[in-house]
Design an enzyme around this catalytic site. Structure first.
Site, PDB file in Angstrom:
ATOM      1  N   HIS A 184       0.830  -1.207   0.000  1.00  0.00           N
ATOM      2  CA  HIS A 184       0.000   0.000   0.000  1.00  0.00           C
ATOM      3  C   HIS A 184       0.861   1.252   0.000  1.00  0.00           C
ATOM      4  CE1 HIS A 184      -2.784   3.074   1.644  1.00  0.00           C
ATOM      5  NE2 HIS A 184      -3.681   2.409   0.950  1.00  0.00           N
ATOM      6  N   ASP A 214      -6.620   1.265  -1.614  1.00  0.00           N
ATOM      7  CA  ASP A 214      -7.208   1.038  -0.292  1.00  0.00           C
ATOM      8  C   ASP A 214      -7.992  -0.263  -0.248  1.00  0.00           C
ATOM      9  OD1 ASP A 214      -6.099   3.352   0.594  1.00  0.00           O
ATOM     10  OD2 ASP A 214      -7.977   4.383   1.046  1.00  0.00           O
TER      11      ASP A 214
END
Length: 501
Positions: A184, A214
């Site tokens: 991420h 996300d």
């Protein structure tokens, strides 16, 4: 940016310091999680403690010379509950110190003496990502570097304010969640704190990322099925409530005259903020324990993500449930936060499945409901209040790919809906979505590579609904009894079907 201002990073973001907190009862601290430095004092210490405001999670961080850099307090109930569950869990046995030894007692005494001098970190806003283009650091061929800075969640190298990894392939003790944080961290589409990008300015203290990043991050954490990942997910998605954005092509000026007029217009990606997505943690259900008892062996093994449990062979000989058991099957079901765990919850804790075999579902019910099991296993679906494939689902039921709803409609046309669940298939609504390739975008403009979804009318479901209304002769079905469902804990369509039949 360390991807996640979690557990420790949350403390810095909220700006709560020990110096402004009521007196801590130093003799009642517990669940100490220490990160030592070989041959030197402690690097960081986290623990639970009680003060005048109640139970809270405390964290202290020292530099390599033993100087206190930051100490913080966080009393979010979700975080303290997660930390306590992690402390008592089987997977972290030996990591937490329950009875402080001499060295830890000295560290606590030192921290107590430095109480008034404790202040928050005087560094850049939490979540800032530092980028260096190729050639700026003298190393050719490297487009981006993640610099060691801030501090990280104990047991990880990438989760926290900054990272402590020596190289891009290094992971901490908790490798699963650390890998999620690292991936991420590398989201190519983001807007750093107080920076302007994709047509918006980020006034927050943390970086916001593309919704696809996300969504992958949340799914990665949930796939780990452990409390370390749950702590990070709850802090990032629920406590900090970090939104995400999708990119939409808009007409804008791409070349300007020297005097300020637009010379040439073109298609430019613009960001549109989406509501936050809640994280459903496995430890949030009281029926789920990190340390399963010997009487529940089914909970001690990791469950498959998509495939439901196999029914024992002796259940195939059981008869239809009695009226008493049928009533019990319609009682509220305590389900974990994800659909894939709800089958286990029903088998272990639901009163209708305990006792004699006469209260269990006949095999015919499972055959009749298998179409809804296939719907739950749909590869492409968007959960309630979730943004995925650049599409936000504002409904309270999942939104499925049209291929999955078409398969359900075909099954119902051939076999009819299960008895007692004639209208269950209408809950997702009369819409579905299709996937299209990303919009054409010139190379180097930072366009998303993931497909984008768009909603369409599910004509196959509409035809099925019209057929049902014609056969029924009325516009509603008042006889349909829906299974009870706890808010925030969705039950899969397969399990709803089992409760109704």
């Amino acid at each position: 940016m360390g991807v996640l201002v979690v557990l420790l990073g949350v403390l810095s973001f909220l700006g709560r310091t020990l110096g402004g907190s009521p007196a801590l009862h130093w003799d009642s601290t517990s669940c100490h999680l220490a990160r030592p430095i070989p041959g030197r004092p402690l690097r960081s210490l986290s623990f639970l403690g009680k003060d005048a405001q109640g139970l809270a999670l405390f964290h202290a961080h020292w530099d390599g010379h033993g100087r206190l850099q930051v100490c913080s307090r966080q009393d979010e109930p979700e975080l303290t509950a997660a930390y306590g569950a992690l402390c008592a869990g089987e997977i972290t046995r030996g990591s937490f110190i329950h009875t402080p030894g001499p060295e830890l007692q000295r560290a606590l005494a030192t921290l107590q003496s430095q109480w008034e001098a404790c202040r928050g970190p005087a560094e850049s806003p939490a979540g800032t990502r530092e980028k260096r283009a190729a050639g700026q650091n003298g190393v050719p061929g490297i487009g981006r570097q993640w610099v060691k800075r801030g501090w990280t969640v104990p047991g990880t190298l990438w989760c926290g304010v900054g990272d402590s990894a020596g190289n891009s392939s290094e992971l901490g003790v908790f490798q699963g969640p650390d890998l999620c944080c690292r991936e991420h961290d590398r989201c190519p589409h983001n807007v750093s704190p107080f920076q302007y990008n994709y047509g918006i300015r980020n006034y927050r203290f943390h970086t916001i990322s593309h919704c696809n990043c996300d969504a992958r991050f949340q799914q990665c954490l949930q796939d780990q099925r452990d409390s370390v990942s749950d702590i990070m997910g709850v802090a990032f998605f629920n406590v900090l409530a970090i939104p995400c954005f999708v990119l939409e092509e808009q007409e804008a000026c791409v070349e300007w005259y020297w005097w300020g007029g637009c010379r040439r217009y073109g298609s430019v990606p613009f960001a549109r903020l989406q509501p936050r997505t809640f994280y459903n943690a496995s430890w949030s259900s009281p029926a789920t324990s990190l340390t399963p008892s010997p009487q529940n062996p089914a909970l001690s093994r990791p469950q498959p993500m998509q495939h439901p449990q196999q029914w024992p062979s002796e259940w195939k000989e059981s008869k239809s449930p009695s009226k008493t058991n049928a009533t019990a099957l319609q009682a509220p079901v305590a389900s974990p936060g994800s659909d894939r765990a709800s089958t286990v919850q029903l088998e272990v804790t639901h009163p209708g499945f305990q006792g004699t075999t006469g209260g269990r579902k006949p095999p015919g019910a499972h055959r009749a409901c298998r179409s809804f099991r296939h719907l739950d296993q749909c590869e492409h679906q968007i959960g309630p209040q979730e943004t995925k494939f650049q599409l936000f689902n504002s409904a309270h039921e999942p939104l499925f790919h049209c291929n999955c709803t078409r398969r359900l409609a075909r099954f119902l046309r051939l076999h009819g809906p299960p008895v007692g669940a004639s209208m269950l298939w209408e809950l997702p609504g009369m819409t579905c979505f299709k996937l299209a390739p990303p919009l054409d975008c010139a190379e180097g403009k930072g366009c998303p590579r993931d497909p984008r979804a768009f909603k369409v009318s599910a004509r196959h479901l509409l035809r099925l609904q019209q057929r049902r209304l014609q056969l029924q002769g009325t516009g509603t079905d008042n006889g349909q009894v829906w299974p009870s469902e706890d808010q925030g804990a969705p039950i899969s369509f397969y399990n709803r079907c089992l409760q109704l039949t």
